[in-house]
Design an enzyme around this catalytic site. Structure first.
Site, PDB file in Angstrom:
ATOM      1  N   CYS A  16       0.703  -8.291  -0.409  1.00 42.65           N
ATOM      2  CA  CYS A  16       2.125  -7.918  -0.322  1.00 42.65           C
ATOM      3  C   CYS A  16       2.998  -9.145  -0.508  1.00 42.65           C
ATOM      4  O   CYS A  16       4.043  -9.085  -1.128  1.00 42.65           O
ATOM      5  CB  CYS A  16       2.440  -7.317   1.042  1.00 42.65           C
ATOM      6  SG  CYS A  16       1.348  -5.974   1.470  1.00 42.65           S
ATOM      7  N   GLU A  51       6.538  -5.039  -8.276  1.00 44.20           N
ATOM      8  CA  GLU A  51       5.286  -5.586  -7.772  1.00 44.20           C
ATOM      9  C   GLU A  51       4.144  -5.159  -8.706  1.00 44.20           C
ATOM     10  O   GLU A  51       3.920  -3.966  -8.898  1.00 44.20           O
ATOM     11  CB  GLU A  51       5.076  -5.019  -6.366  1.00 44.20           C
ATOM     12  CG  GLU A  51       4.026  -5.717  -5.583  1.00 44.20           C
ATOM     13  CD  GLU A  51       4.011  -5.238  -4.131  1.00 44.20           C
ATOM     14  OE1 GLU A  51       4.229  -4.040  -3.886  1.00 44.20           O
ATOM     15  OE2 GLU A  51       3.758  -6.077  -3.254  1.00 44.20           O
ATOM     16  N   LYS A  78      -5.625   5.423  10.489  1.00 41.76           N
ATOM     17  CA  LYS A  78      -6.073   6.041   9.238  1.00 41.76           C
ATOM     18  C   LYS A  78      -6.177   4.901   8.236  1.00 41.76           C
ATOM     19  O   LYS A  78      -5.184   4.468   7.649  1.00 41.76           O
ATOM     20  CB  LYS A  78      -5.061   7.088   8.769  1.00 41.76           C
ATOM     21  CG  LYS A  78      -5.646   8.192   7.903  1.00 41.76           C
ATOM     22  CD  LYS A  78      -6.313   7.724   6.629  1.00 41.76           C
ATOM     23  CE  LYS A  78      -5.339   7.408   5.516  1.00 41.76           C
ATOM     24  NZ  LYS A  78      -6.030   6.858   4.317  1.00 41.76           N
ATOM     25  N   GLU A 104       5.893  -2.107   6.317  1.00 38.85           N
ATOM     26  CA  GLU A 104       5.727  -3.343   5.542  1.00 38.85           C
ATOM     27  C   GLU A 104       5.326  -2.904   4.134  1.00 38.85           C
ATOM     28  O   GLU A 104       4.250  -2.356   3.930  1.00 38.85           O
ATOM     29  CB  GLU A 104       4.666  -4.222   6.214  1.00 38.85           C
ATOM     30  CG  GLU A 104       4.767  -5.661   5.776  1.00 38.85           C
ATOM     31  CD  GLU A 104       3.821  -5.967   4.654  1.00 38.85           C
ATOM     32  OE1 GLU A 104       4.227  -5.814   3.476  1.00 38.85           O
ATOM     33  OE2 GLU A 104       2.677  -6.351   4.967  1.00 38.85           O
TER      34      GLU A 104
HETATM   35  P1  ADP Z   1      -1.887   2.563  -2.949  1.00 36.53           P
HETATM   36  O1  ADP Z   1      -1.186   3.525  -3.849  1.00 36.53           O
HETATM   37  O2  ADP Z   1      -1.931   1.208  -3.490  1.00 36.53           O
HETATM   38  O3  ADP Z   1      -3.225   3.041  -2.446  1.00 36.53           O
HETATM   39  P2  ADP Z   1      -0.463   3.495  -0.639  1.00 36.53           P
HETATM   40  O4  ADP Z   1       0.801   2.995  -0.073  1.00 36.53           O
HETATM   41  O5  ADP Z   1      -0.432   4.847  -1.269  1.00 36.53           O
HETATM   42  O6  ADP Z   1      -0.974   2.399  -1.651  1.00 36.53           O
HETATM   43  O7  ADP Z   1      -1.605   3.483   0.471  1.00 36.53           O
HETATM   44  C1  ADP Z   1      -1.557   2.788   1.682  1.00 36.53           C
HETATM   45  C2  ADP Z   1      -2.098   3.677   2.785  1.00 36.53           C
HETATM   46  O8  ADP Z   1      -1.265   4.832   2.871  1.00 36.53           O
HETATM   47  C3  ADP Z   1      -3.519   4.212   2.570  1.00 36.53           C
HETATM   48  O9  ADP Z   1      -4.178   4.294   3.829  1.00 36.53           O
HETATM   49  C4  ADP Z   1      -3.273   5.592   2.015  1.00 36.53           C
HETATM   50  O10 ADP Z   1      -4.333   6.490   2.258  1.00 36.53           O
HETATM   51  C5  ADP Z   1      -2.048   6.011   2.810  1.00 36.53           C
HETATM   52  N1  ADP Z   1      -1.255   7.065   2.163  1.00 36.53           N
HETATM   53  C6  ADP Z   1      -1.096   7.309   0.839  1.00 36.53           C
HETATM   54  N2  ADP Z   1      -0.322   8.394   0.648  1.00 36.53           N
HETATM   55  C7  ADP Z   1       0.022   8.866   1.865  1.00 36.53           C
HETATM   56  C8  ADP Z   1       0.811   9.970   2.343  1.00 36.53           C
HETATM   57  N3  ADP Z   1       1.397  10.818   1.500  1.00 36.53           N
HETATM   58  N4  ADP Z   1       0.933  10.125   3.680  1.00 36.53           N
HETATM   59  C9  ADP Z   1       0.357   9.273   4.536  1.00 36.53           C
HETATM   60  N5  ADP Z   1      -0.403   8.230   4.165  1.00 36.53           N
HETATM   61  C10 ADP Z   1      -0.576   8.012   2.850  1.00 36.53           C
END
Ligand code: ADP
Length: 479
Positions: A282, A381, A173, A248
Protein backbone atom coordinates in the site's frame (compact mmCIF):
# COMPACT_ATOMS: atom_id res chain seq x y z
CA UNK A 1 -2.38 -27.93 9.80
CA UNK A 2 -5.58 -29.46 8.37
CA UNK A 3 -6.92 -28.41 4.96
CA UNK A 4 -10.04 -26.38 4.21
CA UNK A 5 -11.20 -25.62 7.73
CA UNK A 6 -12.00 -22.46 9.66
CA UNK A 7 -10.57 -21.81 13.12
CA UNK A 8 -13.36 -20.91 15.53
CA UNK A 9 -13.22 -20.96 19.35
CA UNK A 10 -9.80 -22.69 19.23
CA UNK A 11 -11.06 -25.58 17.10
CA UNK A 12 -10.83 -26.51 13.44
CA UNK A 13 -14.32 -26.29 12.00
CA UNK A 14 -15.74 -27.30 8.60
CA UNK A 15 -18.17 -25.10 6.67
CA UNK A 16 -21.82 -26.17 6.83
CA UNK A 17 -21.72 -26.74 3.12
CA UNK A 18 -18.18 -27.74 2.28
CA UNK A 19 -17.13 -26.00 -0.93
CA UNK A 20 -13.46 -25.08 -1.14
CA UNK A 21 -11.17 -22.53 -2.79
CA UNK A 22 -7.94 -23.74 -4.46
CA UNK A 23 -4.74 -22.05 -3.28
CA UNK A 24 -2.15 -21.41 -6.00
CA UNK A 25 1.57 -21.04 -5.49
CA UNK A 26 2.36 -17.73 -7.27
CA UNK A 27 5.90 -18.95 -7.99
CA UNK A 28 4.70 -21.74 -10.31
CA UNK A 29 0.98 -21.03 -10.75
CA UNK A 30 0.04 -24.52 -9.47
CA UNK A 31 -2.58 -25.36 -6.81
CA UNK A 32 -1.09 -26.90 -3.68
CA UNK A 33 -3.85 -26.85 -1.08
CA UNK A 34 -7.35 -25.50 -0.53
CA UNK A 35 -9.31 -23.26 1.79
CA UNK A 36 -12.80 -23.57 3.21
CA UNK A 37 -15.21 -21.27 1.35
CA UNK A 38 -16.96 -19.65 4.29
CA UNK A 39 -20.36 -18.06 4.10
CA UNK A 40 -22.73 -16.06 6.30
CA UNK A 41 -23.44 -19.07 8.53
CA UNK A 42 -19.73 -19.56 9.27
CA UNK A 43 -19.32 -15.86 9.99
CA UNK A 44 -22.30 -15.98 12.32
CA UNK A 45 -20.78 -18.95 14.14
CA UNK A 46 -17.48 -17.05 14.57
CA UNK A 47 -19.17 -13.83 15.74
CA UNK A 48 -21.17 -15.82 18.32
CA UNK A 49 -17.98 -17.48 19.58
CA UNK A 50 -16.30 -14.07 19.86
CA UNK A 51 -19.28 -12.62 21.72
CA UNK A 52 -19.19 -15.50 24.22
CA UNK A 53 -15.47 -14.96 24.78
CA UNK A 54 -15.94 -11.22 25.24
CA UNK A 55 -18.73 -11.76 27.75
CA UNK A 56 -16.90 -14.71 29.32
CA UNK A 57 -13.35 -15.80 30.14
CA UNK A 58 -11.54 -13.43 27.81
CA UNK A 59 -13.56 -10.33 28.69
CA UNK A 60 -13.06 -10.94 32.43
CA UNK A 61 -9.26 -10.86 32.28
CA UNK A 62 -7.41 -7.85 33.61
CA UNK A 63 -5.33 -5.79 31.19
CA UNK A 64 -2.13 -7.20 32.70
CA UNK A 65 -3.38 -10.76 32.22
CA UNK A 66 -4.24 -10.02 28.60
CA UNK A 67 -0.76 -8.58 28.12
CA UNK A 68 0.80 -11.73 29.57
CA UNK A 69 -1.10 -13.91 27.09
CA UNK A 70 -0.04 -11.69 24.20
CA UNK A 71 3.57 -12.12 25.32
CA UNK A 72 3.07 -15.87 25.29
CA UNK A 73 1.74 -15.62 21.75
CA UNK A 74 4.77 -13.52 20.72
CA UNK A 75 7.11 -16.12 22.19
CA UNK A 76 5.30 -19.01 20.53
CA UNK A 77 5.31 -17.25 17.16
CA UNK A 78 9.03 -16.54 17.59
CA UNK A 79 9.67 -20.25 18.14
CA UNK A 80 7.89 -21.00 14.85
CA UNK A 81 9.44 -18.09 12.96
CA UNK A 82 11.10 -20.07 10.18
CA UNK A 83 8.10 -22.32 9.52
CA UNK A 84 5.79 -19.30 9.36
CA UNK A 85 8.18 -17.54 6.98
CA UNK A 86 8.34 -20.60 4.70
CA UNK A 87 4.55 -20.84 4.61
CA UNK A 88 4.16 -17.11 3.92
CA UNK A 89 6.76 -17.24 1.13
CA UNK A 90 5.05 -20.15 -0.60
CA UNK A 91 1.56 -18.71 -0.25
CA UNK A 92 2.34 -15.13 -1.33
CA UNK A 93 5.37 -15.72 -3.57
CA UNK A 94 7.48 -13.20 -1.68
CA UNK A 95 11.23 -13.91 -1.44
CA UNK A 96 12.19 -15.75 1.73
CA UNK A 97 14.08 -12.81 3.21
CA UNK A 98 10.93 -10.69 2.96
CA UNK A 99 8.80 -13.45 4.47
CA UNK A 100 11.29 -13.79 7.32
CA UNK A 101 11.03 -10.05 7.95
CA UNK A 102 7.23 -10.35 8.01
CA UNK A 103 7.36 -13.30 10.42
CA UNK A 104 9.63 -11.24 12.69
CA UNK A 105 7.23 -8.28 12.43
CA UNK A 106 4.21 -10.23 13.68
CA UNK A 107 6.22 -11.30 16.73
CA UNK A 108 7.10 -7.67 17.32
CA UNK A 109 3.43 -6.59 17.00
CA UNK A 110 2.35 -9.06 19.66
CA UNK A 111 5.28 -8.03 21.86
CA UNK A 112 4.57 -4.31 21.45
CA UNK A 113 0.85 -4.64 22.21
CA UNK A 114 1.50 -7.10 25.04
CA UNK A 115 3.46 -4.33 26.73
CA UNK A 116 0.86 -1.70 25.89
CA UNK A 117 -2.19 -3.60 27.19
CA UNK A 118 -1.98 -2.28 30.76
CA UNK A 119 -0.79 1.21 29.84
CA UNK A 120 -3.98 2.27 28.11
CA UNK A 121 -6.11 4.46 30.33
CA UNK A 122 -8.60 7.30 30.45
CA UNK A 123 -8.21 10.72 32.06
CA UNK A 124 -9.70 12.76 34.84
CA UNK A 125 -11.28 16.02 33.69
CA UNK A 126 -11.72 19.36 35.41
CA UNK A 127 -15.42 20.22 35.63
CA UNK A 128 -17.77 22.18 37.89
CA UNK A 129 -17.14 22.32 41.63
CA UNK A 130 -18.64 19.34 43.41
CA UNK A 131 -18.02 16.91 40.54
CA UNK A 132 -15.41 14.31 39.75
CA UNK A 133 -15.28 13.35 36.09
CA UNK A 134 -13.17 10.75 34.40
CA UNK A 135 -13.07 8.77 31.18
CA UNK A 136 -12.75 5.03 30.67
CA UNK A 137 -11.27 3.45 27.56
CA UNK A 138 -13.38 0.38 26.98
CA UNK A 139 -13.08 -2.28 24.27
CA UNK A 140 -15.68 -2.13 21.50
CA UNK A 141 -16.61 -5.79 22.03
CA UNK A 142 -16.32 -7.93 18.90
CA UNK A 143 -14.07 -6.52 16.19
CA UNK A 144 -14.04 -7.65 12.55
CA UNK A 145 -10.81 -7.66 10.55
CA UNK A 146 -10.72 -8.00 6.77
CA UNK A 147 -7.14 -8.67 5.74
CA UNK A 148 -5.53 -8.42 2.28
CA UNK A 149 -3.16 -10.91 0.67
CA UNK A 150 -0.03 -8.76 0.33
CA UNK A 151 1.23 -8.90 3.94
CA UNK A 152 -0.96 -11.43 5.77
CA UNK A 153 1.34 -11.81 8.80
CA UNK A 154 2.09 -8.12 9.19
CA UNK A 155 -1.41 -6.77 8.68
CA UNK A 156 -3.00 -9.42 10.88
CA UNK A 157 -0.36 -8.60 13.53
CA UNK A 158 -0.94 -4.87 13.57
CA UNK A 159 -4.70 -5.17 13.62
CA UNK A 160 -5.45 -8.22 15.75
CA UNK A 161 -2.71 -7.79 18.37
CA UNK A 162 -3.85 -4.21 19.02
CA UNK A 163 -7.49 -5.20 19.20
CA UNK A 164 -6.83 -8.07 21.61
CA UNK A 165 -4.63 -5.84 23.78
CA UNK A 166 -7.54 -3.40 24.07
CA UNK A 167 -9.74 -6.27 25.25
CA UNK A 168 -11.81 -7.06 22.17
CA UNK A 169 -12.57 -10.49 20.75
CA UNK A 170 -11.75 -10.77 17.04
CA UNK A 171 -13.27 -12.30 13.93
CA UNK A 172 -10.87 -12.32 11.00
CA UNK A 173 -11.66 -12.81 7.32
CA UNK A 174 -8.26 -13.16 5.66
CA UNK A 175 -7.78 -12.91 1.90
CA UNK A 176 -8.63 -15.87 -0.31
CA UNK A 177 -5.37 -15.39 -2.27
CA UNK A 178 -3.05 -15.82 0.73
CA UNK A 179 -3.86 -16.68 4.33
CA UNK A 180 -2.29 -20.02 5.27
CA UNK A 181 0.17 -18.44 7.71
CA UNK A 182 -2.74 -16.85 9.59
CA UNK A 183 -4.53 -20.14 10.11
CA UNK A 184 -1.32 -21.42 11.66
CA UNK A 185 -0.95 -18.26 13.77
CA UNK A 186 -4.47 -18.73 15.13
CA UNK A 187 -3.65 -22.32 16.05
CA UNK A 188 -0.40 -21.23 17.74
CA UNK A 189 -2.21 -18.45 19.64
CA UNK A 190 -4.56 -21.08 21.06
CA UNK A 191 -1.58 -23.22 22.07
CA UNK A 192 -0.06 -20.16 23.75
CA UNK A 193 -3.10 -19.81 25.99
CA UNK A 194 -5.52 -17.46 24.24
CA UNK A 195 -8.98 -18.42 25.55
CA UNK A 196 -11.43 -19.95 23.03
CA UNK A 197 -13.35 -17.40 20.98
CA UNK A 198 -10.97 -14.46 21.53
CA UNK A 199 -9.67 -15.02 18.00
CA UNK A 200 -11.62 -16.66 15.18
CA UNK A 201 -10.74 -17.04 11.51
CA UNK A 202 -13.18 -17.70 8.71
CA UNK A 203 -11.68 -18.11 5.24
CA UNK A 204 -13.58 -17.40 2.04
CA UNK A 205 -14.26 -14.96 -0.76
CA UNK A 206 -14.69 -11.27 -0.10
CA UNK A 207 -18.15 -11.01 -1.60
CA UNK A 208 -19.34 -13.95 0.54
CA UNK A 209 -17.58 -14.30 3.90
CA UNK A 210 -16.16 -10.75 3.80
CA UNK A 211 -19.49 -9.12 3.07
CA UNK A 212 -21.21 -11.27 5.71
CA UNK A 213 -18.71 -10.01 8.27
CA UNK A 214 -19.03 -6.35 7.21
CA UNK A 215 -22.81 -6.39 7.56
CA UNK A 216 -23.11 -8.62 10.63
CA UNK A 217 -25.02 -6.76 13.38
CA UNK A 218 -22.83 -8.38 16.06
CA UNK A 219 -19.66 -6.61 14.88
CA UNK A 220 -18.83 -3.54 16.98
CA UNK A 221 -15.86 -2.28 14.97
CA UNK A 222 -14.47 -3.17 11.57
CA UNK A 223 -10.96 -2.72 10.23
CA UNK A 224 -10.24 -3.16 6.58
CA UNK A 225 -7.10 -2.96 4.50
CA UNK A 226 -7.51 -3.30 0.75
CA UNK A 227 -8.62 -1.51 -2.37
CA UNK A 228 -10.57 1.77 -2.32
CA UNK A 229 -13.50 0.21 -4.23
CA UNK A 230 -13.88 -2.57 -1.67
CA UNK A 231 -13.39 -0.04 1.13
CA UNK A 232 -16.40 1.88 -0.16
CA UNK A 233 -18.52 -1.30 -0.19
CA UNK A 234 -17.41 -2.21 3.33
CA UNK A 235 -18.24 1.27 4.61
CA UNK A 236 -21.70 1.06 3.07
CA UNK A 237 -22.36 -2.34 4.60
CA UNK A 238 -21.05 -1.31 8.01
CA UNK A 239 -23.25 1.78 7.90
CA UNK A 240 -26.35 -0.45 8.02
CA UNK A 241 -25.55 -0.95 11.72
CA UNK A 242 -23.53 2.23 12.29
CA UNK A 243 -20.45 0.12 12.87
CA UNK A 244 -17.29 2.26 13.09
CA UNK A 245 -14.72 1.45 10.42
CA UNK A 246 -10.96 1.91 10.13
CA UNK A 247 -9.85 1.90 6.51
CA UNK A 248 -6.40 1.61 4.98
CA UNK A 249 -6.79 1.80 1.21
CA UNK A 250 -3.44 2.16 -0.44
CA UNK A 251 -1.61 5.01 -2.05
CA UNK A 252 0.49 6.49 -4.79
CA UNK A 253 3.26 7.55 -2.48
CA UNK A 254 5.89 10.00 -3.76
CA UNK A 255 9.62 9.94 -3.22
CA UNK A 256 10.55 13.61 -3.54
CA UNK A 257 14.22 14.12 -4.34
CA UNK A 258 15.84 17.56 -4.28
CA UNK A 259 19.09 18.25 -6.11
CA UNK A 260 21.08 18.45 -2.84
CA UNK A 261 20.06 14.95 -1.71
CA UNK A 262 22.51 12.17 -0.88
CA UNK A 263 22.17 9.85 -3.90
CA UNK A 264 24.24 7.07 -2.32
CA UNK A 265 21.83 6.90 0.57
CA UNK A 266 18.63 7.18 -1.42
CA UNK A 267 19.17 4.88 -4.41
CA UNK A 268 18.88 1.56 -2.53
CA UNK A 269 15.99 2.86 -0.43
CA UNK A 270 14.02 4.17 -3.41
CA UNK A 271 14.51 0.84 -5.19
CA UNK A 272 13.52 -1.23 -2.20
CA UNK A 273 10.40 0.87 -1.67
CA UNK A 274 9.03 -0.16 -5.06
CA UNK A 275 10.53 -3.65 -5.41
CA UNK A 276 9.70 -4.91 -1.90
CA UNK A 277 6.88 -7.44 -2.19
CA UNK A 278 6.93 -6.90 -5.99
CA UNK A 279 5.43 -3.44 -5.48
CA UNK A 280 2.30 -4.94 -3.92
CA UNK A 281 2.56 -2.67 -0.92
CA UNK A 282 0.00 0.00 0.00
CA UNK A 283 2.81 2.35 0.93
CA UNK A 284 5.11 1.47 -1.99
CA UNK A 285 7.09 4.50 -3.12
CA UNK A 286 5.62 4.33 -6.61
CA UNK A 287 6.21 7.90 -7.81
CA UNK A 288 9.62 9.46 -8.10
CA UNK A 289 9.62 13.27 -8.23
CA UNK A 290 13.10 14.64 -8.92
CA UNK A 291 14.29 18.23 -9.04
CA UNK A 292 15.20 19.01 -12.63
CA UNK A 293 18.98 19.50 -12.12
CA UNK A 294 19.26 16.07 -10.54
CA UNK A 295 16.81 14.31 -12.86
CA UNK A 296 19.16 12.89 -15.51
CA UNK A 297 22.02 11.87 -13.18
CA UNK A 298 19.64 10.21 -10.72
CA UNK A 299 17.74 8.35 -13.43
CA UNK A 300 21.04 7.07 -14.80
CA UNK A 301 21.98 5.71 -11.38
CA UNK A 302 18.56 4.16 -10.88
CA UNK A 303 18.52 2.64 -14.36
CA UNK A 304 21.81 0.89 -13.67
CA UNK A 305 20.42 -0.45 -10.39
CA UNK A 306 17.09 -1.55 -11.94
CA UNK A 307 18.79 -3.44 -14.75
CA UNK A 308 20.55 -5.81 -12.34
CA UNK A 309 17.42 -6.68 -10.33
CA UNK A 310 16.53 -10.36 -10.57
CA UNK A 311 13.08 -11.88 -10.28
CA UNK A 312 12.27 -15.49 -9.44
CA UNK A 313 10.45 -17.95 -7.20
CA UNK A 314 10.09 -17.25 -3.50
CA UNK A 315 12.50 -20.07 -2.65
CA UNK A 316 15.26 -18.59 -4.85
CA UNK A 317 15.19 -15.52 -2.59
CA UNK A 318 16.11 -13.01 -5.31
CA UNK A 319 15.37 -9.28 -5.34
CA UNK A 320 11.75 -9.74 -6.30
CA UNK A 321 9.20 -12.56 -6.34
CA UNK A 322 6.14 -13.11 -8.53
CA UNK A 323 2.92 -11.15 -8.29
CA UNK A 324 0.16 -12.79 -6.29
CA UNK A 325 -2.06 -13.98 -9.16
CA UNK A 326 -2.65 -14.03 -12.89
CA UNK A 327 -5.30 -11.33 -12.34
CA UNK A 328 -2.77 -9.04 -10.66
CA UNK A 329 -0.21 -9.77 -13.37
CA UNK A 330 -2.74 -8.82 -16.05
CA UNK A 331 -3.54 -5.60 -14.21
CA UNK A 332 0.16 -4.61 -14.21
CA UNK A 333 0.52 -5.57 -17.87
CA UNK A 334 -2.47 -3.38 -18.73
CA UNK A 335 -0.79 -0.38 -17.09
CA UNK A 336 2.47 -1.08 -18.93
CA UNK A 337 0.85 -1.49 -22.32
CA UNK A 338 -1.01 1.76 -21.77
CA UNK A 339 2.33 3.43 -20.98
CA UNK A 340 3.80 2.05 -24.18
CA UNK A 341 0.78 3.11 -26.22
CA UNK A 342 0.99 6.64 -24.79
CA UNK A 343 4.71 6.94 -25.56
CA UNK A 344 5.97 6.99 -21.96
CA UNK A 345 9.69 6.12 -22.16
CA UNK A 346 10.85 2.87 -20.57
CA UNK A 347 14.10 3.74 -18.80
CA UNK A 348 15.15 0.33 -17.46
CA UNK A 349 13.90 -2.99 -16.22
CA UNK A 350 15.17 -6.02 -14.32
CA UNK A 351 15.15 -9.62 -15.54
CA UNK A 352 13.04 -12.64 -14.74
CA UNK A 353 15.38 -15.53 -13.97
CA UNK A 354 15.25 -17.93 -16.96
CA UNK A 355 14.94 -20.81 -14.47
CA UNK A 356 11.71 -19.38 -12.99
CA UNK A 357 8.71 -21.64 -13.72
CA UNK A 358 6.86 -20.51 -16.86
CA UNK A 359 3.46 -20.50 -15.20
CA UNK A 360 4.54 -18.23 -12.30
CA UNK A 361 3.11 -14.71 -12.18
CA UNK A 362 6.31 -12.78 -12.84
CA UNK A 363 6.89 -9.16 -13.73
CA UNK A 364 10.31 -7.52 -13.93
CA UNK A 365 10.74 -4.27 -11.97
CA UNK A 366 10.29 -1.40 -14.42
CA UNK A 367 11.41 2.24 -14.37
CA UNK A 368 9.35 4.64 -16.51
CA UNK A 369 10.47 8.22 -17.05
CA UNK A 370 8.77 11.52 -17.97
CA UNK A 371 5.41 10.23 -16.83
CA UNK A 372 2.93 13.10 -17.26
CA UNK A 373 1.45 14.00 -13.85
CA UNK A 374 -2.07 13.66 -15.19
CA UNK A 375 -1.46 10.16 -16.64
CA UNK A 376 -3.09 7.16 -14.96
CA UNK A 377 0.40 5.83 -14.17
CA UNK A 378 1.11 8.91 -12.09
CA UNK A 379 -2.23 8.88 -10.31
CA UNK A 380 -3.45 5.32 -9.82
CA UNK A 381 -2.06 2.47 -7.78
CA UNK A 382 -0.44 -0.15 -10.06
CA UNK A 383 0.32 -2.56 -7.22
CA UNK A 384 3.31 -3.92 -9.09
CA UNK A 385 7.05 -3.13 -9.32
CA UNK A 386 6.61 -0.09 -11.57
CA UNK A 387 8.23 3.23 -10.68
CA UNK A 388 6.94 6.36 -12.43
CA UNK A 389 9.52 9.18 -12.56
CA UNK A 390 8.88 12.83 -13.38
CA UNK A 391 10.82 16.10 -12.90
CA UNK A 392 9.87 19.19 -10.91
CA UNK A 393 11.31 22.69 -10.86
CA UNK A 394 11.08 23.92 -7.27
CA UNK A 395 9.60 23.30 -3.85
CA UNK A 396 6.15 24.59 -4.71
CA UNK A 397 5.88 22.38 -7.78
CA UNK A 398 7.12 19.42 -5.72
CA UNK A 399 4.31 19.97 -3.21
CA UNK A 400 1.72 20.38 -5.96
CA UNK A 401 2.79 17.13 -7.65
CA UNK A 402 3.13 15.24 -4.37
CA UNK A 403 -0.40 16.22 -3.39
CA UNK A 404 -1.75 15.83 -6.91
CA UNK A 405 -3.37 12.41 -6.47
CA UNK A 406 -6.43 11.28 -4.57
CA UNK A 407 -4.19 9.34 -2.19
CA UNK A 408 -2.24 10.45 0.88
CA UNK A 409 -0.61 7.53 2.67
CA UNK A 410 3.18 8.00 2.85
CA UNK A 411 5.80 10.34 1.37
CA UNK A 412 9.59 10.37 1.29
CA UNK A 413 11.52 13.66 1.15
CA UNK A 414 15.20 13.66 0.28
CA UNK A 415 17.14 16.86 0.95
CA UNK A 416 19.95 18.09 3.17
CA UNK A 417 18.26 21.46 3.72
CA UNK A 418 16.77 21.44 7.22
CA UNK A 419 14.25 24.22 6.62
CA UNK A 420 12.99 22.52 3.47
CA UNK A 421 12.69 19.20 5.30
CA UNK A 422 10.27 20.74 7.76
CA UNK A 423 8.35 22.78 5.18
CA UNK A 424 7.86 19.72 3.01
CA UNK A 425 6.88 17.54 5.96
CA UNK A 426 4.10 19.97 6.80
CA UNK A 427 2.97 20.67 3.25
CA UNK A 428 2.63 17.09 2.05
CA UNK A 429 -0.76 15.53 2.74
CA UNK A 430 0.15 12.02 3.91
CA UNK A 431 -0.22 9.98 7.08
CA UNK A 432 3.53 9.41 7.31
CA UNK A 433 6.39 11.53 5.97
CA UNK A 434 9.90 10.12 6.00
CA UNK A 435 12.82 12.53 5.68
CA UNK A 436 16.00 11.04 4.19
CA UNK A 437 14.64 7.54 4.71
CA UNK A 438 11.56 5.60 3.75
CA UNK A 439 9.78 2.78 5.49
CA UNK A 440 7.28 1.09 3.23
CA UNK A 441 4.97 -0.19 5.91
CA UNK A 442 7.80 -0.23 8.41
CA UNK A 443 7.71 0.62 12.08
CA UNK A 444 5.54 -1.32 14.49
CA UNK A 445 5.73 1.68 16.84
CA UNK A 446 4.76 4.31 14.27
CA UNK A 447 1.11 5.28 13.72
CA UNK A 448 0.16 4.51 10.14
CA UNK A 449 -2.83 5.38 8.00
CA UNK A 450 -4.07 7.63 5.30
CA UNK A 451 -5.48 10.98 4.38
CA UNK A 452 -7.93 11.51 1.50
CA UNK A 453 -8.72 8.29 -0.41
CA UNK A 454 -6.00 6.38 1.44
CA UNK A 455 -8.46 5.90 4.27
CA UNK A 456 -8.96 7.01 7.82
CA UNK A 457 -8.11 5.89 11.32
CA UNK A 458 -4.63 4.89 12.43
CA UNK A 459 -3.11 1.48 12.92
CA UNK A 460 0.22 0.60 14.54
CA UNK A 461 1.87 2.25 17.49
CA UNK A 462 0.01 3.22 20.62
CA UNK A 463 -2.41 5.27 18.53
CA UNK A 464 -4.06 2.11 17.20
CA UNK A 465 -5.30 1.28 20.69
CA UNK A 466 -7.50 4.37 20.69
CA UNK A 467 -9.23 3.12 17.54
CA UNK A 468 -9.85 -0.25 19.13
CA UNK A 469 -11.52 1.30 22.17
CA UNK A 470 -14.52 3.47 22.79
CA UNK A 471 -14.54 6.27 25.35
CA UNK A 472 -16.97 6.49 28.24
CA UNK A 473 -17.26 9.65 30.37
CA UNK A 474 -18.33 9.22 33.98
CA UNK A 475 -19.48 12.30 35.90
CA UNK A 476 -19.98 11.95 39.66
CA UNK A 477 -21.74 14.68 41.59
CA UNK A 478 -20.66 14.53 45.20
CA UNK A 479 -21.24 18.09 46.38
P1 ADP B 1 -7.93 -7.22 -4.22
O1 ADP B 1 -8.92 -6.85 -5.27
O2 ADP B 1 -6.57 -6.78 -4.53
O3 ADP B 1 -8.00 -8.66 -3.78
P2 ADP B 1 -9.64 -6.29 -2.12
O4 ADP B 1 -9.70 -4.95 -1.50
O5 ADP B 1 -10.81 -6.69 -2.96
O6 ADP B 1 -8.30 -6.36 -2.93
O7 ADP B 1 -9.42 -7.40 -1.00
C1 ADP B 1 -8.98 -7.17 0.31
C2 ADP B 1 -9.80 -8.02 1.26
O8 ADP B 1 -11.17 -7.63 1.15
C3 ADP B 1 -9.78 -9.53 0.99
O9 ADP B 1 -9.83 -10.23 2.23
C4 ADP B 1 -11.05 -9.74 0.21
O10 ADP B 1 -11.56 -11.05 0.33
C5 ADP B 1 -11.98 -8.77 0.91
N1 ADP B 1 -13.13 -8.35 0.09
C6 ADP B 1 -13.20 -8.23 -1.26
N2 ADP B 1 -14.44 -7.87 -1.64
C7 ADP B 1 -15.18 -7.75 -0.52
C8 ADP B 1 -16.55 -7.40 -0.24
N3 ADP B 1 -17.40 -7.11 -1.22
N4 ADP B 1 -16.95 -7.39 1.05
C9 ADP B 1 -16.10 -7.68 2.04
N5 ADP B 1 -14.81 -8.02 1.86
C10 ADP B 1 -14.34 -8.06 0.60
Amino acid sequence: MPEALHFIANRWVASDKSPTIPVLDPSDGQPFTKLARGDAADIHHAVSAARSAFEGDWGRLSAAERGRILYQIANTLAQHHEALAQLEARDTGKPLKQARADAAAIVRYFEFYAGAADKLHGESLPYQNGYTVFTLREPHGVTGHIIPWNYPLQIFGRSVAASLAAGNACVVKPAEDACLSLLRVAELAAEAGLPPGALNLVTGYGAEAGAALARHPGIDHLSFTGSPATGTLITQMAAEHHTPVTLELGGKSPQIVFADADFDALVPVVINAIVQNAGQTCSAGSRLLVQRDAYEPLLERLAAAFSVLRVGPASADLDCGPLISARQQQRVWDFLSEAQHDGIPLMAHGEVDPAAPEAGFYQAPTLLRDVPPEHRLAREEVFGPVLAAMPFADESEAVRLANGTLYGLVAGVWTRDGGRQLRMARAVRAGQVFINNYGAGGGVELPFGGMKHSGHGREKGFEALYGFTTLKTIAIRHG
